[in-house]
Write an enzyme that holds these catalytic residues in place. Structure first.
Site, short mmCIF file in Angstrom:
data_model
loop_
_atom_site.label_atom_id
_atom_site.label_comp_id
_atom_site.label_asym_id
_atom_site.label_seq_id
_atom_site.Cartn_x
_atom_site.Cartn_y
_atom_site.Cartn_z
N GLU A 305 0.83 -1.21 0.00
CA GLU A 305 0.00 0.00 0.00
C GLU A 305 0.86 1.26 0.00
O GLU A 305 0.66 2.18 -0.81
CB GLU A 305 -0.90 -0.01 1.23
CG GLU A 305 -1.90 1.12 1.31
CD GLU A 305 -3.06 0.89 0.37
OE1 GLU A 305 -3.11 1.58 -0.67
OE2 GLU A 305 -3.90 0.03 0.66
N ASP A 309 1.21 4.06 -3.08
CA ASP A 309 0.80 5.44 -2.88
C ASP A 309 1.94 6.41 -3.15
O ASP A 309 1.77 7.42 -3.85
CB ASP A 309 0.30 5.64 -1.45
CG ASP A 309 -0.98 4.87 -1.15
OD1 ASP A 309 -1.54 4.30 -2.09
OD2 ASP A 309 -1.40 4.85 0.01
N SER A 523 -7.09 2.19 -3.86
CA SER A 523 -5.88 2.69 -3.22
C SER A 523 -4.91 3.22 -4.26
O SER A 523 -4.01 4.00 -3.93
CB SER A 523 -5.21 1.59 -2.40
OG SER A 523 -4.92 0.47 -3.21
N ASP A 565 -16.10 11.80 -18.81
CA ASP A 565 -17.26 11.10 -18.28
C ASP A 565 -17.14 9.60 -18.55
O ASP A 565 -16.83 9.18 -19.67
CB ASP A 565 -18.53 11.65 -18.93
CG ASP A 565 -19.79 11.31 -18.16
OD1 ASP A 565 -19.67 10.71 -17.07
OD2 ASP A 565 -20.88 11.66 -18.63
N ILE A 566 -17.36 8.79 -17.52
CA ILE A 566 -17.30 7.33 -17.65
C ILE A 566 -18.74 6.81 -17.67
O ILE A 566 -19.50 7.06 -16.73
CB ILE A 566 -16.52 6.69 -16.47
CG1 ILE A 566 -15.16 7.37 -16.29
CG2 ILE A 566 -16.35 5.19 -16.72
CD1 ILE A 566 -14.26 7.33 -17.50
N GLY A 584 -22.97 11.77 -16.92
CA GLY A 584 -23.05 12.64 -15.76
C GLY A 584 -22.52 11.95 -14.52
O GLY A 584 -21.87 10.91 -14.59
N ASP A 586 -22.29 9.60 -11.30
CA ASP A 586 -22.86 8.33 -10.89
C ASP A 586 -22.10 7.81 -9.67
O ASP A 586 -20.95 8.21 -9.44
CB ASP A 586 -22.81 7.30 -12.03
CG ASP A 586 -21.40 7.08 -12.57
OD1 ASP A 586 -20.58 6.49 -11.85
OD2 ASP A 586 -21.11 7.52 -13.70
#
Length: 604
Positions: A305, A309, A523, A565-566, A584, A586
């Site tokens: 992790e 990061d 993550s 936009d996905i 839009g 979601d």
């Protein structure tokens, strides 16, 4: 702009209006009543009693009677259409706005003194809204009129010393919001879904070249290798940041939080830089220890992790000044020991620490969280108020939205584990914390090129916080598209909706324990988005503009056109297909993924 003196006058006026101290006296009545009580949480079993000398660090939260004024400030300075936009508050101004009333301080101090504690035994936060006291379990039980037990999480084996109820003298209820650790059973885990073996990551590969012509308008295809391996170069191409060069000399900054003995290894970072960011080779980050947290450089102890990061957030934003915090504390621990090996609340330890600092990184990413219902509501609200304080000071906070879709990530109704822990065991979607706090920016996940929602992307609606005004238009537009009655009773349509935005969340090539590996999860999405915002801050600071600070009022209004936009994918969980990504906003990918150049043009 409201000056410090104006802020002080407003706080004083409201404080005096709320409390009349003339002739007030502090008394200690003999009766106590229950302050907080919870049912034994699902998945936890009560075991033996802890050693009576086992130490607990009690955190006593005093009310913040003027927090609503801080909230008004936060929304004004975060609204791009308000005359105060960008006029962030100082540390001192924020502390004045969250300070408890003197009567609360005096009442709590007198109560503790009646149990033999003097001022030298106490620690206080800079605003005096928290009091910290380390005591043996036996003393805590007398103080709180309760009984602590060792509780064990059946699935993981984690053990906590907790109680399901505690009491306070009647007159103190108005002067204490919350005391922990008492009823908090949150485990606070990292938000990652997968870490693949070395063989799953190509051992030798050629990173895609940084060719600015590849992504001139963010619509042309990126390098095809990005469909199997995500690198710094892939993210720069996908998010239209190719060729942008930030400065190291304009007081810009970015930070990554580390918990649960997740150590960021510098040798792995150098291997990552050699492969993906050669101009950053032989540079590193500023390490800051919180409450004794360490950052072991033993290669075998490197954290997946932490490495993920640090490598991607700092790799994307290089050479912007970078900080990695390591906060001590992780389960499991030995509840029969007398020393406080773990308070099991490392996140709030970090929050207390960073709020006390004069200078804070302008962008901070956190890839840890827990199901909202495992965090007592009063405690969650206090932590969320802490995020608002950081936002008011000009900090942009990003949190992974979670890796369980709308709950546990399980689409098979027979296998789902989404049950309320209020004794009813009702099936319900499980929103995440801190992602559901309205004062942070929650980041969901995508995958592939062109991008679609990754199926584990956490998203949904908080049960603790109502829907903030800044997102109502976008969220209501989505809710109107849902078939009538769909998931009725499974989620709170009036709750704070998340995520707010998204970024890639799978197939990230990191270096871990000296070898390349492939890793995924939201993550990865949060530090990626944070890195892009650090670049946006660079562009603003170069023009003499303030940093972006709390982002949500901006991105749901003026910044809305700066996202890709996905519209495909969903986030199954709790025995359902979950929500769909659509045109839009979601509750899978939020407003979408960032287009750096468009956002830069909109925001500078």
């Amino acid at each position: 702009m409201w000056s410090s003196s104006v802020v002080r006058r407003v706080v004083l006026t409201l404080a005096l209006a709320s409390f009349s101290l003339a002739g007030s006296t502090i008394h200690v009545p003999s009766t106590s009543t229950v302050k907080e009580s919870v049912l034994p949480p699902r998945g936890w079993a009560q075991h033996n009693r802890p050693h009576p000398d086992h130490k607990i660090e009690l955190r006593i939260g005093l009310p913040q009677p003027n927090f609503h004024i801080l909230e008004e400030h936060l929304y004004e300075i975060s609204d791009p259409f308000h005359e105060r936009y960008g006029q962030h508050l100082s540390k001192e101004e924020v502390e004045e706005l969250v300070a408890p009333h003197p009567e609360s301080i005096d009442s709590v101090t007198a109560w503790l003194a009646s149990h033999g504690f003097q001022e030298a035994d106490l620690e206080r936060s800079p605003a005096k809204d928290w009091v910290y006291l380390t005591v043996p379990v036996s003393v805590a039980e007398k103080l709180l009129d309760t009984t602590y037990y060792v509780w064990k999480h059946v699935e993981s084996g984690d053990e906590f010393v907790r109680t399901t109820s505690y009491s306070l003298p009647d007159h103190l209820h108005a002067h204490i919001d919350v005391i922990q650790p008492t009823t908090m059973f949150a485990r606070f885990k990292g938000m990652k879904t997968t870490i693949h073996s070395v063989e799953d990551a190509v051992k030798e590969f050629q990173p895609p070249k940084l060719d600015s012509s590849l992504n001139a308008d963010a619509h042309v295809p990126v390098d095809p290798t990005c469909n199997t391996t995500i690198t710094i170069s892939c993210l720069q191409q996908l998010y239209n940041a190719v060729g942008y060069t930030p400065s190291a000399n304009i007081n810009n900054s970015i930070g990554i939080t580390g918990y649960l003995e997740q150590f960021a290894n510098i040798q792995d970072l150098q291997s990552f830089y050699t492969e993906q960011r050669p101009d950053a080779l032989n540079t590193s980050f500023n390490f800051v220890s919180v409450k004794g947290g360490i950052n072991s450089q033993n290669l075998s102890e490197a954290g997946a992790e932490a490495n993920l990061d640090v490598q991607f957030a700092f790799g994307l934003s290089f050479p912007i000044k970078s900080t990695f915090w390591s906060t001590a504390g992780r389960p499991p621990f030995k509840p029969d020991a007398t020393e406080p090996e773990n308070s099991n609340e490392p996140y709030n330890d970090w929050l207390d620490f960073v709020l006390a600092q004069e200078e804070i990184p302008l962008v901070i990413s956190t890839s840890y969280g827990e199901a909202e219902q495992t965090v007592p509501k009063n405690y969650a609200r206090r932590a969320c108020n802490g995020f608002a304080q950081l936002g008011a000071r000009g900090v942009s906070l990003f949190f992974s939205s979670g890796d369980g879709g709308v709950g546990d990530g399980e689409s098979d109704p027979a296998l789902q584990q989404c049950f309320t822990n209020d004794g009813r065991n009702v099936t319900k979607f499980m929103p995440s914390f801190p992602a559901g706090c309205p004062f942070v920016t929650a980041v969901g996940g995508t995958v592939n090129v062109p991008e679609i929602a990754v199926d584990f992307s956490g998203g949904g609606f908080s049960d603790y916080w109502s829907q903030p005004k800044y997102q109502q238009n976008a969220v209501n537009a989505y809710l109107k598209k849902l078939p009538e009655g769909l998931y009725k009773g499974l989620f709170n349509p009036g709750g704070r909706a998340f995520p707010d935005v998204a970024a890639q969340g799978l197939r990230f090539r990191i270096w871990l324990n000296g070898v390349p590996r492939s890793i995924g999860g939201t993550s990865a999405s949060s530090p990626t988005f944070a890195g892009i915002v650090a670049l946006l801050n660079d562009a603003r600071l170069k023009k003499g503009q303030p940093p972006l600070g709390f982002l949500n009022p901006l991105i749901y209004s003026k910044g809305g056109d700066g996202f890709n936009d996905i519209v495909f994918g969903n986030n199954p969980g709790c025995g359902t297909p979950g929500f769909n990504a659509t045109k839009g906003w979601d509750p899978v990918t939020g407003l979408g993924t960032p287009n750096f150049k468009k956002l830069k043009d909109l925001l500078t």
